[in-house]
Scaffold this motif. Structure first.
Motif, PDB file in Angstrom:
ATOM      1  N   GLY A  71      -8.584   5.144   3.202  1.00  0.00           N
ATOM      2  CA  GLY A  71      -8.900   5.375   4.608  1.00  0.00           C
ATOM      3  C   GLY A  71     -10.004   4.485   5.139  1.00  0.00           C
ATOM      4  O   GLY A  71     -10.724   3.819   4.389  1.00  0.00           O
ATOM      5  N   GLU A  72     -10.135   4.514   6.449  1.00  0.00           N
ATOM      6  CA  GLU A  72     -10.990   3.556   7.135  1.00  0.00           C
ATOM      7  C   GLU A  72     -12.477   3.785   6.862  1.00  0.00           C
ATOM      8  O   GLU A  72     -13.217   2.826   6.593  1.00  0.00           O
ATOM      9  CB  GLU A  72     -10.728   3.620   8.648  1.00  0.00           C
ATOM     10  N   LEU A 120      -7.895   0.576  -0.708  1.00  0.00           N
ATOM     11  CA  LEU A 120      -7.451   0.435   0.683  1.00  0.00           C
ATOM     12  C   LEU A 120      -6.728   1.681   1.184  1.00  0.00           C
ATOM     13  O   LEU A 120      -6.658   1.918   2.379  1.00  0.00           O
ATOM     14  CB  LEU A 120      -6.531  -0.780   0.826  1.00  0.00           C
ATOM     15  N   ASN A 121      -6.200   2.446   0.253  1.00  0.00           N
ATOM     16  CA  ASN A 121      -5.498   3.662   0.655  1.00  0.00           C
ATOM     17  C   ASN A 121      -6.425   4.835   0.910  1.00  0.00           C
ATOM     18  O   ASN A 121      -5.984   5.898   1.319  1.00  0.00           O
ATOM     19  CB  ASN A 121      -4.466   4.046  -0.415  1.00  0.00           C
ATOM     20  N   LEU A 127       0.826  -1.205   0.000  1.00  0.00           N
ATOM     21  CA  LEU A 127       0.000   0.000   0.000  1.00  0.00           C
ATOM     22  C   LEU A 127       0.862   1.257   0.000  1.00  0.00           C
ATOM     23  O   LEU A 127       0.518   2.256  -0.633  1.00  0.00           O
ATOM     24  CB  LEU A 127      -0.936   0.011   1.218  1.00  0.00           C
ATOM     25  N   MET A 150     -13.445   2.686   3.390  1.00  0.00           N
ATOM     26  CA  MET A 150     -13.453   1.233   3.256  1.00  0.00           C
ATOM     27  C   MET A 150     -14.669   0.622   3.939  1.00  0.00           C
ATOM     28  O   MET A 150     -15.287  -0.304   3.418  1.00  0.00           O
ATOM     29  CB  MET A 150     -12.164   0.627   3.838  1.00  0.00           C
TER      30      MET A 150
END
Lengths: 162, 162
Positions: free
Chosen positions: A137-138, A134-135, A15, A141
């Motif tokens: 952020g939470e 995936l990059n 990542l 996602m």
DNA sequence: TCTATACTTGACTAAACAGTATAGAATCCT
DNA sequence: AGGATTCTATACTGTTTAGTCAAGTATAGA
């Protein structure tokens, strides 16, 4: 049925490369620092990703790693295949005969279909997530995966206890 | 992300007990023989299942193992919790800080939701399969799991190659 | 060409998993 | 009570995984 350390850390290194500058390679030292890993361990994982065909590298001044194809075209499944092998090896039955020469359940095994279902579920799920996402952020996602976004995350729940 | 040997073999031992006589305990030697395992290894796995609360045992003549509750009430998830621990430990993030004191991704990790989704998918799937079903044979299980029954099984496909 | 940079390779230690070995303790039967 | 049976407990060996270390090689720039 554990997640391996190299699956977690290797994915994180990948990542970083995906998130790095697009005009030049990213150095191991930068990747290691960004993820809080030792330079040596990062090097090992990055090498594995290179051998697995997801990264390329160049040595020397201004050397480093870059993706072999766009981040959008690299799925998490691809990455985990390289980092951790398969959940269910193709030779699984041959590899678990116990003390017999071949598994006594070979002709009629109720367990096998279940392992296969898990394997295919994982493939289905992970093939459809790419490392560019995936990059993001939470929160992105969580939304992307159809998960609750706020308080009821397992992690936050733990944090709240203390 | 491998299936552990003790998950496969332990589950098989548990299935033997579930499939055994209902009026008396089943001896380790019978279980070991039925699955083609060494007596010692079976004993180790059965002990683990006992400690995990799924089996009870009695020593001496006509001793052996039996289920603590009906097979229909023991899910594969229950068994794997005892045999292999969880896919994603509750302390996973704390256990993977790299060289930092706590994981640098703690506040905003795109990966974590994905691991959590896998964990909950596995739980969802495996909690709904009980060990009585698994003893009904391969075709029943394939049907039960909504999987194709005949030629396109991975295993059969491999067998056909040779 | 010389040198600093940065990746490469293989070896090495510690911990976890896989499977075996053995002495011990409980139960049943006579 | 005595003895055969069967599980119990712990220790032990080899293999895989986790992570580190050190010597080596390719690259860019002066």
């Amino acid at each position: 049925m554990h997640l391996l350390a190299q699956e977690e850390y290797g994915l994180r290194c990948l990542l970083q490369v995906a998130n790095g500058p697009s005009d030049r390679p990213m150095a191991i030292s930068d990747i290691a620092e960004a993820e809080g890993l030792s330079l040596e361990y990062s090097a090992k994982l990055l090498r594995q990703l290179r051998i697995g065909g997801l990264l390329e590298s160049r040595r020397g001044v201004s050397g480093g790693y870059w993706l072999t194809r766009p981040a959008e075209e690299i799925s998490v499944w691809d990455a985990l295949q390289v980092l951790g092998g398969t959940f269910l090896s193709e030779a699984f039955c041959e590899e678990h005969p116990g003390q017999a020469t071949s598994c006594l359940r070979n002709s009629n095994c109720g367990i096998r279909p279940m392992w296969e279902l898990i394997e295919s579920s994982l493939r289905e799920l992970l093939s459809n997530v790419n490392i560019a996402e995936l990059n993001n952020g939470e929160c992105c996602m969580r939304e992307r995966l159809g998960m609750p976004v706020a308080e009821d995350s397992k992690h936050l729940a733990i944090a709240e206890k203390s």
